[in-house]
Design an enzyme around this catalytic site. Sequence first.
Site, PDB file in Angstrom:
ATOM      1  CD  GLU A  82      -3.030   2.226  -3.197  1.00 47.46           C
ATOM      2  OE1 GLU A  82      -3.932   3.076  -3.306  1.00 47.46           O
ATOM      3  OE2 GLU A  82      -2.017   2.417  -2.473  1.00 47.46           O
ATOM      4  CG  HIS A 103      -1.890   1.066   1.333  1.00 43.11           C
ATOM      5  ND1 HIS A 103      -2.159   1.730   2.496  1.00 43.11           N
ATOM      6  CD2 HIS A 103      -2.701   1.616   0.394  1.00 43.11           C
ATOM      7  CE1 HIS A 103      -3.100   2.627   2.288  1.00 43.11           C
ATOM      8  NE2 HIS A 103      -3.452   2.581   1.021  1.00 43.11           N
ATOM      9  CG  HIS A 159      -3.569   9.222  -0.099  1.00 36.67           C
ATOM     10  ND1 HIS A 159      -4.312   9.991   0.792  1.00 36.67           N
ATOM     11  CD2 HIS A 159      -4.323   8.133  -0.366  1.00 36.67           C
ATOM     12  CE1 HIS A 159      -5.449   9.364   1.046  1.00 36.67           C
ATOM     13  NE2 HIS A 159      -5.490   8.240   0.362  1.00 36.67           N
ATOM     14  CG  ASP A 197      -2.958   6.906  -3.522  1.00 31.28           C
ATOM     15  OD1 ASP A 197      -4.117   6.473  -3.502  1.00 31.28           O
ATOM     16  OD2 ASP A 197      -2.083   6.549  -2.707  1.00 31.28           O
TER      17      ASP A 197
END
Length: 254
Positions: free
Chosen positions: A49, A23, A64, A51
């Site tokens: 993952e 993450h 993020h 952003d």
Amino acid sequence: MMASPRKKQLEELLGPGFVCFGHRGMRELVPENTLKAFQLGLQSTRYFELDTMLTKDEVLVVIHDETLNRTTNGEGLVREKTFEEIQTLDAGSYFSPKFAGTKVPSLESLFYELPVSTIFDIEVKSNEDENERKLLAKHLVTLLSRCKANHRVFITSFDPFLLEAVKRENPALLRGQLLEEGDSLKQDFVSEPDLFLPNYKGLTKDTMIELSSMSYSVIPYTMNDPKDWERMLPWGLRGLITDRPDLFLNFRKA
């Protein structure tokens, strides 16, 4: 009624077996969404993952929050700063002095800095403005094509209309619908996603059975507790997203 997911294409992307996504890289040990976070994470997984959103001068950066305040020494909205301005900021000291000088990376840089075997779950951020959705989708699809990275990614968002914009730009890209805790599967997912990524706190065994009956793969976020791993893995998850892929690797070995 949702269309059938592209199961075969997803399997080709993810490969055999259960997949563990780091993450934002390895965010409990290193400043999140930075090159160092992904480099450290590579010791435990090749799946990540991240952003992304656009800067004022329309560069896709890996961050993020909509603002710079939490993870850098800057302030203000990402969309109101140029990439050059963001590059002057320190994105590491908030985490620890030893990471002082760490930069906010561009999305493009990760495709070249990390091994070609690295697979990305790219969460696209928008403020739910239709023009911004179109702009984000256009830049993302163009970048992936330029970097020859279509086969290394799937695109996710909480905003189904943003996923629909991505679909219009390139229907071949795999799309994943993110779900908040409490979101219903009865809503209209206009982009016809290929997989679902629910908050693990809201995922029940009954929901898993329902999604599996429709051939959907499920990769919940953000699972950090071994007790949850032990409880939920038998449900037939395709993978999970965690802040500590290193601990999950040890869990699987044990």
